[in-house]
Design a protein around this motif. Structure first.
Motif, PDB file in Angstrom:
ATOM      1  N   LYS A 120     -59.637 102.378 -57.716  1.00 33.30           N
ATOM      2  CA  LYS A 120     -60.949 102.040 -57.201  1.00 33.30           C
ATOM      3  C   LYS A 120     -60.933 100.808 -56.366  1.00 33.30           C
ATOM      4  O   LYS A 120     -61.517 101.039 -55.057  1.00 33.30           O
ATOM      5  CB  LYS A 120     -61.876 101.871 -58.393  1.00 33.30           C
TER       6      LYS A 120
ATOM      7  N   CYS B 297     -67.432 104.586 -53.450  1.00 31.73           N
ATOM      8  CA  CYS B 297     -66.823 104.958 -54.947  1.00 31.73           C
ATOM      9  C   CYS B 297     -67.999 104.879 -55.923  1.00 31.73           C
ATOM     10  O   CYS B 297     -68.642 103.755 -55.893  1.00 31.73           O
ATOM     11  CB  CYS B 297     -65.565 104.070 -55.430  1.00 31.73           C
TER      12      CYS B 297
ATOM     13  N   ILE C 231     -62.663 108.563 -60.295  1.00 28.74           N
ATOM     14  CA  ILE C 231     -63.342 107.894 -59.289  1.00 28.74           C
ATOM     15  C   ILE C 231     -63.882 109.142 -58.562  1.00 28.74           C
ATOM     16  O   ILE C 231     -63.164 109.834 -57.860  1.00 28.74           O
ATOM     17  CB  ILE C 231     -62.543 107.050 -58.643  1.00 28.74           C
TER      18      ILE C 231
END
Ligand code: PLP
Length: 371
Positions: free
Chosen positions: A289, A299, A308
């Motif tokens: 992420k 995200c 994600i």
């Protein structure tokens, strides 16, 4: 003449993952890095293996035949954290439970299903000829589902959610419990990803919310947290407070199954006693992420689930993003539009492949300027 269930025609022609597999097969690059994986990449915990071996030996020493259709008490007791053991039903998968539970309800049931969604909930209800109301999970709400204005009878919720990786906190989940109580609706709450929760305010069980015993069925699975995808064991909780639904599920299960094998249930018991660590996958998720965000991707999720939900700095359709990542960078993801129309423009990345896979992918993305 035997005729096919006409509702098969409502299903999409090929399941999302078949299309992805075909594209992977046709890709020019062969050194693919898989960030599309929803399966585990770590082996079965030692405790589970030892329990399997011990149970197999027991079966050599004495006959152990059919077990109870709803599962052995030794396992149901371990899973009855918020309910009693006779409200727990053991099965070989949360996938099948989420689909099979649809059988319990009247044909006219108004079903609410999130968009984007784990496609099983939708397809199981389409096959029964039900009309579905989609609960749109929108970017402006952080992809958290909100109760609609109109009444629904049966609502599927998954938290932490597949595909977005977004989890509902107590306040958000309470809104759904209140809605269900007000409309006399039932929530089917899928907790398959609960072992990856890190946020203190995210409940691992809907029964942490007052009133949920009167309106919610909960599904759990050993698949993702205990790495049982190849072994198969899961459970559903149907509180007796749900009235005839509890007895109907017991009846339905006794028609359809003779239960899960004894060694598998012993292995499940072992991982209830020694809960396997999910730390390395959680760390891989965090790294992925951070890496994506550093490279300009927007995200969601990735805090309480190894998924994600992301879109690149320059807008594109989900399949365009998928094709570009696959053919130019050799990275496999899952197109968000495959999970519903609200998924368009997003893709799902998974950190189930572990740290090394994530780091390799991020090194490739480093070289990528923009989509
Ligand atoms: N529920 C959700 C939301 C999932 O994403 C998955 C698998 O990907 C499952 C259930 C499957 O669980 P099981 O392996 O127990 O059938």
């Amino acid at each position: 003449m035997a005729q096919l269930n006409p509702y098969f025609s409502l299903l999409e022609e090929s399941y999302l993952f078949q299309k992805i597999a075909a594209k992977k097969e046709a890709a020019s690059r062969k050194d693919l890095i898989n960030l599309g994986i929803g399966d585990i990449s770590e082996p079965l915990p030692t405790e589970a293996v030892e329990a399997l071996q011990k149970a197999s030996k027991e079966m050599e020493d004495r006959p152990i035949g059919y077990g109870p259709a709803n599962g052995y008490l030794f396992l149901r007791e371990k899973l009855a954290l918020h309910t009693s053991a006779d409200e727990v039903f053991i099965s070989d998968g949360a996938k099948r439970d989420s689909a099979d539970l649809a059988d319990l309800f009247h044909p006219s049931t108004r079903v609410g299903i999130c968009d984007p969604v784990y496609p099983v909930y939708r397809d199981a209800n389409l096959l029964l000829g039900r009309s579905i109301t989609y609960i749109c999970c929108l970017e402006e709400n952080g992809f958290v589902p909100l109760p609609p204005k109109e009444p629904l009878d049966l609502i599927y919720l998954c938290s932490p959610h597949n595909p977005t990786g977004v989890a509902m906190n107590r306040g958000e989940l309470k809104k759904w419990v209140d809605y269900a109580l007000e409309h006399e609706a039932i929530i089917i709450f899928d907790t398959a990803y609960a072992p990856f929760i890190t946020s203190p305010d995210v409940p691992a069980s809907i029964y942490e919310i007052p009133g949920a015993q009167k309106c919610a069925i909960e599904l759990g699975s050993f698949s993702k947290g205990a790495r049982f995808t190849g072994l198969r064991c899961a459970w559903s909780i149907i509180p007796k407070a749900l009235g005839e639904i509890h007895a109907a599920w017991a009846r339905r299960q006794s028609i359809h199954t003779n239960g899960v094998s004894y060694p598998v249930q012993r292995a499940a018991e072992a991982v209830c006693k020694h809960v396997p660590s999910t730390t390395s996958i959680k760390e891989a998720t965090k790294e992925l992420k951070n890496g994506l965000e550093k490279r300009g991707w927007r995200c969601f999720g990735g805090i309480d689930a190894p998924y994600i939900w992301a879109k690149p700095p320059q807008a594109a359709t989900s399949w365009e993003i998928f094709d570009r990542l696959l053919n130019e960078w050799g990275i496999v993801c899952t197109p968000g539009s495959g999970f519903g129309s609200q998924g368009e423009g997003f893709v799902r990345f998974s950190a189930f492949g572990g740290k090394e896979t994530v780091q390799k992918a991020l090194r490739r993305l480093e070289a990528m300027h923009a989509l």
